[in-house]
Design an enzyme around this catalytic site. Structure first.
Site, PDB file in Angstrom:
ATOM      1  N   GLU A 670      12.084  39.293  29.578  1.00 52.75           N
ATOM      2  CA  GLU A 670      12.667  39.604  30.884  1.00 52.75           C
ATOM      3  C   GLU A 670      11.956  40.832  31.444  1.00 52.75           C
ATOM      4  O   GLU A 670      12.132  41.940  30.948  1.00 52.75           O
ATOM      5  CB  GLU A 670      14.161  39.891  30.700  1.00 52.75           C
ATOM      6  CG  GLU A 670      14.940  40.069  31.980  1.00 52.75           C
ATOM      7  CD  GLU A 670      16.425  40.248  31.713  1.00 52.75           C
ATOM      8  OE1 GLU A 670      17.078  40.912  32.520  1.00 52.75           O
ATOM      9  OE2 GLU A 670      16.921  39.731  30.697  1.00 52.75           O
ATOM     10  N   HIS A 699      19.343  36.500  37.687  1.00 54.81           N
ATOM     11  CA  HIS A 699      20.714  36.988  37.843  1.00 54.81           C
ATOM     12  C   HIS A 699      21.111  37.104  39.314  1.00 54.81           C
ATOM     13  O   HIS A 699      22.255  37.415  39.626  1.00 54.81           O
ATOM     14  CB  HIS A 699      20.871  38.340  37.143  1.00 54.81           C
ATOM     15  CG  HIS A 699      20.585  38.269  35.676  1.00 54.81           C
ATOM     16  ND1 HIS A 699      19.352  38.592  35.149  1.00 54.81           N
ATOM     17  CD2 HIS A 699      21.351  37.869  34.629  1.00 54.81           C
ATOM     18  CE1 HIS A 699      19.382  38.411  33.838  1.00 54.81           C
ATOM     19  NE2 HIS A 699      20.575  37.968  33.499  1.00 54.81           N
TER      20      HIS A 699
END
Length: 758
Positions: A670, A699
């Site tokens: 990430e 997200h």
């Protein structure tokens, strides 16, 4: 009389009443008055339950509508400027904006950062501070809740997060030193303690969990300064509270601080008892954390009784209190609700209510009450039954573990040779594109699963539905132009539960919920016995998906360390041994996937970093067995089979050697929110294998521009050889909608194509 006390009780309610009240309020269906009414009902119920269970001094101010660290920041007016106007106009709305962000009425606020609470699976909100931070008392939550309990006839001990731990758990947004703010913070703590004493509080529990960490000289001095200041003027008695491990080299410091009592964790730090008793100042209370507040097993009461008797013999009965090792926030509320759990396993367990009952039994035994003997006998019988149970011990597992050799954890050849063989087999372009695994779990998917579980949808109809969803997912990926596909994981509810339900040695509760953060609750599996895979778990769906496309299809597995970390783990053997058992089960699954024609297999390990011990000196041992477990699971494949893993951390520098030691052919990480800064660790270390740095943040529903992704990839290409780079999102797409998913992935593929064309 021996005193029983408690550090903190679960907030969510036995049936997640707080979760439902919060989400109803956030949807606008109930107002603040109704939410606070539910909160008051829960507090009253929990105080009464504790009194009825035999707790002499229950806690107050341990309840929170979201998070106790956020409560502390709000109480001391540590509210970042972006929330200030809203918090002043509507304190509850401001509080929830800090927790969740807010997009309404022309306001667009992002939430505070969230991170793990020490090495637990609870998350706290990280207060944002700055060089010119001002602190002041805002509201009176600790006093109000103390008086609320008093009105019910219950005297409590208010709980406060201590000043040094509060600062250490915060972050500064301007790079200033957090501890420089201590001088401004202490007068507010002093004022609060004075007010609590005026309200009638005899004791205040002041939590300093950072005392179990490695502390430098500056931090140790901050503790001395803080508690010297708190000792000035009128105040209640202070119970200095540590947990999650032994005090170790901070024991001398903890005993120097002017407190009236000290709580120590005797579950994780049994060995510290003698040292504490040898140096505890005369007259100081010792709160003995004898019952495990972090796991769900019955306590070996005879062992706990021996420790308690020893302590009482050394410093006197009046100076030894009995308590859980830490807050009971980390365990479910009440085992009595689990009517359908396997009767044998159920008899080995204790949830929050039962743990308090265990403490009462210990106190009664210490006070020579005859009724304690019956409970002690029942516990002995339960523990012996567990020791002897064939449900726990499987000889074939012990044999497999004994047969492990260094060769078990080795691939056939080194990565350079394997990568050539894999490229010949897979024939992938430069900058190959893929996703992390899951695709959107729409309302239709969730409803179909619920109908199947409730018996309203037949197994054949459910399978037909899942096959259609899987095919739609594959066709979408082909249309977008992805190079390595996934099947979407529509048959899976949770990345641990799905596997645990198919493994012997795992069991699941119906109402064993614990708070992860805010209204999010999780129901961790319980690993009660040796882990065995009775049948293939994912092969059918992966093989079906591969049959629908000529492109490589990834088999998707959750790694052994993550399955361990996100479960309640058996306490009758080392965690490392349980992890190896899970790894052997996954090894069999990997082998079956390869036999079924799956050429790319991903073993996700998002929890390796969060399993790190709190003390750095213990890291090496943990990382050794964590890496070994991954390699047990992943090494029994041909060179042509490509092993992937996925990790989502904010820091790699301190574990990069262990990450490399996993020897996965491809690791996806990430990186989009850090603008590729996380790659620095891989560059400095000269990470040898392939890397897929996430090029967009899953997200958020926002679809990034192609140019953004191209720039990120060029940034990665500037520091890593192009042949090492893969292109993928940051994480799985389970929580996203199809529209934004399709658009973002299409943009990602176009970005990869642009780099190939250069």
């Amino acid at each position: 009389m021996t005193i029983v006390t408690n550090l903190s009780f679960p907030r969510i309610g036995a049936r997640r009443e707080l979760k439902r009240a919060l989400e109803s309020h956030w949807r606008g269906e109930t107002d603040a008055t109704q939410l606070q009414h539910t909160a008051r009902e829960l507090r009253a119920r929990h105080w009464q339950l504790q009194r009825d269970t035999g707790v002499d001094l229950p806690p107050s101010n341990d309840f929170s509508l979201y998070d106790h660290v956020l409560d502390t920041a709000f109480l001391f007016d540590a509210i970042p400027q972006r929330y200030r106007a809203l918090a002043d106009a509507d304190p509850l709305a401001g509080y929830f904006a800090m927790a969740r962000g807010r997009q309404a009425d022309g306001i667009d606020l992002h939430a505070l950062e969230m991170t793990k609470w020490f090495d637990t699976n609870y998350h706290y909100l990280v207060p944002e501070l700055h060089r010119d931070q001002h602190f002041a008392l805002r509201g009176n939550k600790p006093i109000a809740e103390f008086e609320e309990a008093l009105a019910l006839g219950i005297t409590t001990r208010p709980v406060l997060l201590g000043p040094v731990s509060f600062l250490l758990l915060s972050k500064t947004v301007d790079g200033s030193n957090r501890l420089d703010l201590l001088e401004r913070l202490l007068p507010v703590y002093t004022q609060l303690l004075r007010q609590l004493q005026a309200s009638g509080a005899e004791w205040v529990q002041i939590d300093e969990p950072t005392l179990v960490l490695d502390l430098d000289a500056q931090t140790q001095q901050a503790f001395r300064k803080a508690y010297a200041a708190l000792n000035q003027g009128p105040r209640p008695k202070l119970l200095l509270t540590s947990y999650f491990g032994p005090l170790g080299d901070n024991l001398e410091l903890a005993l120097q601080l002017p407190a009236d009592g000290l709580h120590i964790d005797l579950v994780r730090g049994t060995e510290q008892l003698d040292a504490v008793l040898n140096t505890l100042p005369a007259g100081r209370v010792l709160s003995a954390g004898l019952v495990n507040g972090r796991n769900i097993w019955r306590t070996a009461l005879d062992n706990a009784l021996t420790l308690a008797r020893y302590a009482q013999g050394r410093i006197g009965k009046d100076h030894v209190w009995l308590a859980p090792s830490c807050s009971l926030l980390h365990v479910p509320v009440d085992l009595e609700q689990e009517k359908n759990l396997d009767a044998d396993v159920r008899n080995w367990l204790a949830f929050a209510k039962q743990k308090l009952s265990e403490l009462r039994v210990l106190a009664d035994a210490l006070d020579n009450k005859p009724e304690a003997e019956t409970a002690l006998t029942q516990t002995r019988q339960a523990l012996e039954a567990r020791r002897q149970s064939p449900k726990v011990h499987r000889p074939e597992v012990a044999q497999r573990l004994a047969a492990l050799t260094p060769d078990t954890t080795q691939r056939n050849t080194a990565y350079p040779q394997r990568s050539q063989a894999q490229q010949q087999t897979l024939n992938l372009p430069a900058y190959p594109t893929t996703t992390i695994g899951s695709f959107p779990q729409t309302l239709e998917v969730r409803e179909a699963r619920a109908q199947f579980k409730s018996g309203k949808l037949s197994e054949s109809d459910y399978e037909t539905f899942l096959k259609a969803e899987t095919e739609r997912c594959i066709r979408t990926q082909e249309e977008i132009g992805l190079d390595v596909l996934v099947h979407g994981e529509f048959e899976r509810n949770d990345m641990v539960e799905y596997f645990g339900e198919q493994l012997d040695g795992f069991i699941f509760t119906k109402l064993g919920w614990v708070q992860s953060y805010g209204s999010r609750c999780v129901k961790p599996p319980i690993i009660y016995g040796d882990v065995v895979r009775p049948a293939p778990m994912t092969v059918t769906w992966s093989a079906y998906a591969q049959s629908l496309t000529d492109k490589p299809m990834k088999g998707m597995l959750t790694g052994p360390v993550t399955m361990l970390q996100w479960s309640f783990v058996r306490d009758d053997q080392e965690r490392a041994q349980t992890c190896r058992q899970i790894a052997l089960a996954l090894r069999d699954e990997v082998q079956d996937l390869e036999k079924a024609g799956i050429k790319v297999i991903q073993i996700d390990e998002p929890a390796i970093r969060e399993g790190l011990p709190l003390r750095r000196g213990e890291w090496a041992d943990y990382l050794n067995w964590a890496v070994e477990s991954f390699r047990i699971a992943s090494s029994n494949v041909r060179d042509t089979t490509q092993i992937h893993t996925h990790m989502c951390y904010s820091e790699f520098n301190d574990i990069i050697e262990a990450v490399a030691a996993l020897d996965a052919d491809v690791i996806s990480i990430e990186t989009s929110r850090s603008r590729m800064e996380l790659l620095d660790a891989f560059v400095k270390f000269r990470y040898p294998n392939a890397i897929g740095p996430g090029v967009y943040d899953i997200h958020s529903p926002r679809v990034p521009q192609e140019e953004e992704m191209v720039l990120l990839l060029k940034k990665a290409r500037a520091v890593l050889p192009p042949e090492q780079l893969w292109v993928n999102p940051d994480c799985g797409l389970k929580t996203r909608g199809w529209k934004e998913t399709r658009a973002a992935l299409q943009t990602m593929v176009h970005a990869a194509q642009r780099l190939r064309a250069e």
